[in-house]
Design an enzyme around this catalytic site. Sequence first.
Site, PDB file in Angstrom:
ATOM      1  N   SER A  31      72.256  38.736  50.993  1.00  0.00           N
ATOM      2  CA  SER A  31      72.717  37.310  50.568  1.00  0.00           C
ATOM      3  C   SER A  31      71.851  36.516  50.360  1.00  0.00           C
ATOM      4  CB  SER A  31      73.428  36.913  52.090  1.00  0.00           C
ATOM      5  OG  SER A  31      74.517  37.603  52.201  1.00  0.00           O
ATOM      6  N   GLY A 103      80.092  41.283  44.001  1.00  0.00           N
ATOM      7  CA  GLY A 103      80.896  40.250  44.295  1.00  0.00           C
ATOM      8  C   GLY A 103      80.387  38.994  44.681  1.00  0.00           C
ATOM      9  N   ARG A 131      88.864  42.820  42.106  1.00  0.00           N
ATOM     10  CA  ARG A 131      88.649  42.012  43.001  1.00  0.00           C
ATOM     11  C   ARG A 131      89.032  40.332  42.700  1.00  0.00           C
ATOM     12  NH1 ARG A 131      82.862  42.784  46.206  1.00  0.00           N
ATOM     13  NH2 ARG A 131      84.119  41.483  47.692  1.00  0.00           N
ATOM     14  N   SER A 177      85.281  32.270  53.955  1.00  0.00           N
ATOM     15  CA  SER A 177      84.386  32.953  53.010  1.00  0.00           C
ATOM     16  C   SER A 177      83.282  32.059  52.564  1.00  0.00           C
ATOM     17  CB  SER A 177      85.042  33.153  51.596  1.00  0.00           C
ATOM     18  OG  SER A 177      84.467  33.597  50.681  1.00  0.00           O
ATOM     19  N   ASP A 330      81.164  42.418  56.874  1.00  0.00           N
ATOM     20  CA  ASP A 330      80.662  44.063  56.185  1.00  0.00           C
ATOM     21  C   ASP A 330      80.340  45.036  57.290  1.00  0.00           C
ATOM     22  OD1 ASP A 330      80.853  42.426  53.832  1.00  0.00           O
ATOM     23  OD2 ASP A 330      78.780  41.773  53.869  1.00  0.00           O
ATOM     24  N   ARG A 406      79.228  50.852  51.471  1.00  0.00           N
ATOM     25  CA  ARG A 406      78.966  50.817  52.793  1.00  0.00           C
ATOM     26  C   ARG A 406      80.170  51.903  53.468  1.00  0.00           C
ATOM     27  NH1 ARG A 406      76.056  46.336  53.777  1.00  0.00           N
ATOM     28  NH2 ARG A 406      76.503  44.464  52.497  1.00  0.00           N
TER      29      ARG A 406
HETATM   30  C1  S3P Z   1      78.519  37.165  51.390  1.00  0.00           C
HETATM   31  C2  S3P Z   1      79.698  36.737  51.958  1.00  0.00           C
HETATM   32  C3  S3P Z   1      80.740  37.622  52.448  1.00  0.00           C
HETATM   33  C4  S3P Z   1      79.953  39.209  52.491  1.00  0.00           C
HETATM   34  C5  S3P Z   1      79.257  39.820  51.450  1.00  0.00           C
HETATM   35  C6  S3P Z   1      78.298  38.447  51.147  1.00  0.00           C
HETATM   36  C7  S3P Z   1      77.340  36.281  50.898  1.00  0.00           C
HETATM   37  O1  S3P Z   1      81.850  37.793  51.793  1.00  0.00           O
HETATM   38  O2  S3P Z   1      81.378  40.116  52.610  1.00  0.00           O
HETATM   39  O3  S3P Z   1      78.910  40.719  51.477  1.00  0.00           O
HETATM   40  O4  S3P Z   1      76.592  36.360  50.489  1.00  0.00           O
HETATM   41  O5  S3P Z   1      77.836  34.904  50.832  1.00  0.00           O
HETATM   42  P1  S3P Z   1      82.995  36.544  51.735  1.00  0.00           P
HETATM   43  O6  S3P Z   1      82.165  35.326  52.104  1.00  0.00           O
HETATM   44  O7  S3P Z   1      83.715  36.613  50.504  1.00  0.00           O
HETATM   45  O8  S3P Z   1      83.711  37.055  53.106  1.00  0.00           O
END
Ligand code: S3P
Length: 450
Positions: A31, A103, A131, A177, A330, A406
């Site tokens: 992140s 994502g 997605r 999220s 996660d 994962r």
């Molecule tokens: C993340 C937020 C999460 C997580 C992803 C990383 C981020 O997703 O699952 O692996 O870095 O902001 P969501 O916020 O959509 O749940």
Amino acid sequence: MSSSHSGLPQPLSARRGKPLSGHVKLPGDKSISHRAMIFGLLSVGETMVEGLLEGDDVLRTAAACRALGATIERLGEGHWRVRGVGIGGLRSPDEILDFGNAGTGSRLMMGVVGGHDITATFDGDASLRKRPMRRILDPLVEMGVQVISQAEGGRCPITIKGAADPLPITYSTPVASAQIKSAILLAGLNSPGRTTVIETEATRDHTEKMLTYFGATVKVAPEGHDGRRIELEGRPELKPRPIMVPRDPSSAAFPMVAALIVPGSDILIEGVMMNPLRTGLLTTLLEMGASIEIVNPRYEGGEDVADLRVRASNLKGVDVPAPRAPSMIDEYPVLAVAASFATGETRMRGLNELRVKESDRLQAVADGLAEAGVTYAIEGDDLIVQGMNGAVPGGGGVVATHLDHRIAMSFLVMGMATDKPMTVDDERMIATSFPSFVSLMRGLGADYYA
Ligand code: S3P
């Protein structure tokens, strides 16, 4: 297409071996690594980054930042320099922004592009194309972004034209999220007013923290029982700051659970980020009776970090409350693995968001447990795993990973302690978040073979 996507699937198997031992240093947090590139792009001058995760997902974000005008160089392992163009200085990319499996990268960059008078097309692999992106496009459209084209159901490939003067909005996120929150805040950076995001459950706060660190004015206040209200003043001048990326707690989850379930293990995982919005798995494992000692807690690079000493443990089943989900979103696949080795039942509540991760993770985990001979049930959004009460799961199955790193890592961990080996159908996607996973686990004693 990157190396992690090209060629044929590569199956990998794990079988029971000796107790795990040794010290490990994990790669940087995914992140924060994505955000390091993005904040570098959005500040004028040089942002130096140490400890960057050099996984495929982050490299895609780096490539997108380059396409939007940044100069990005790798100076050494994990050591990168980003020369940014600043808020308002981005150019329309000549090429499609291909985010591969990422994502986070794609969604955050939609926010960045959405706050600029530029046009860009976002695409990715078969997983990313499934997605949901409407959750990002909806608030961006409120801010003035035009969606030029999209695949059915608001999916990639998506072309957007950003807003020259994004409208300051107040937005309550419909699901917890950090990606939605971050996309809105990043678009709001170029808004002439104040952008407010309200979340009913607090999610990882790396964007807010980094905004403040780079010089923006951000106010964070509690909202309701578990939520937060985040207010950003638009059009700050972000100043480059050095970034030291802490080690990824979501990657730590794999050696941690492996050491808990392989009898006789005793390992030390060094310098893991302990941001409380990321430590839900640790809380849960401690409730299950895990022997995890938090050693040498300290503050490094703007985050709490600590070493974790993990010893094999007799785990007991627990009830994991739904409000804990954002802090371990996660980590459920590998928690389900740990739960299989526990005494009694583990109920994980409120997992609907798992259905829209890199795969339908709820189903992928359930199918993997079935391959291992573990009894489970899905009731609504809850996953219930029956522990083996002192015995070990039979194993012997082949797990479909559905382009999900994962899922691959979780079942390779499981196979380290099942009676018969476990095989995952494709290990290539592990490179998206944890390229050194196989060698690091082998270094601890894992018996992985192709
Ligand atoms: C993340 C937020 C999460 C997580 C992803 C990383 C981020 O997703 O699952 O692996 O870095 O902001 P969501 O916020 O959509 O749940």
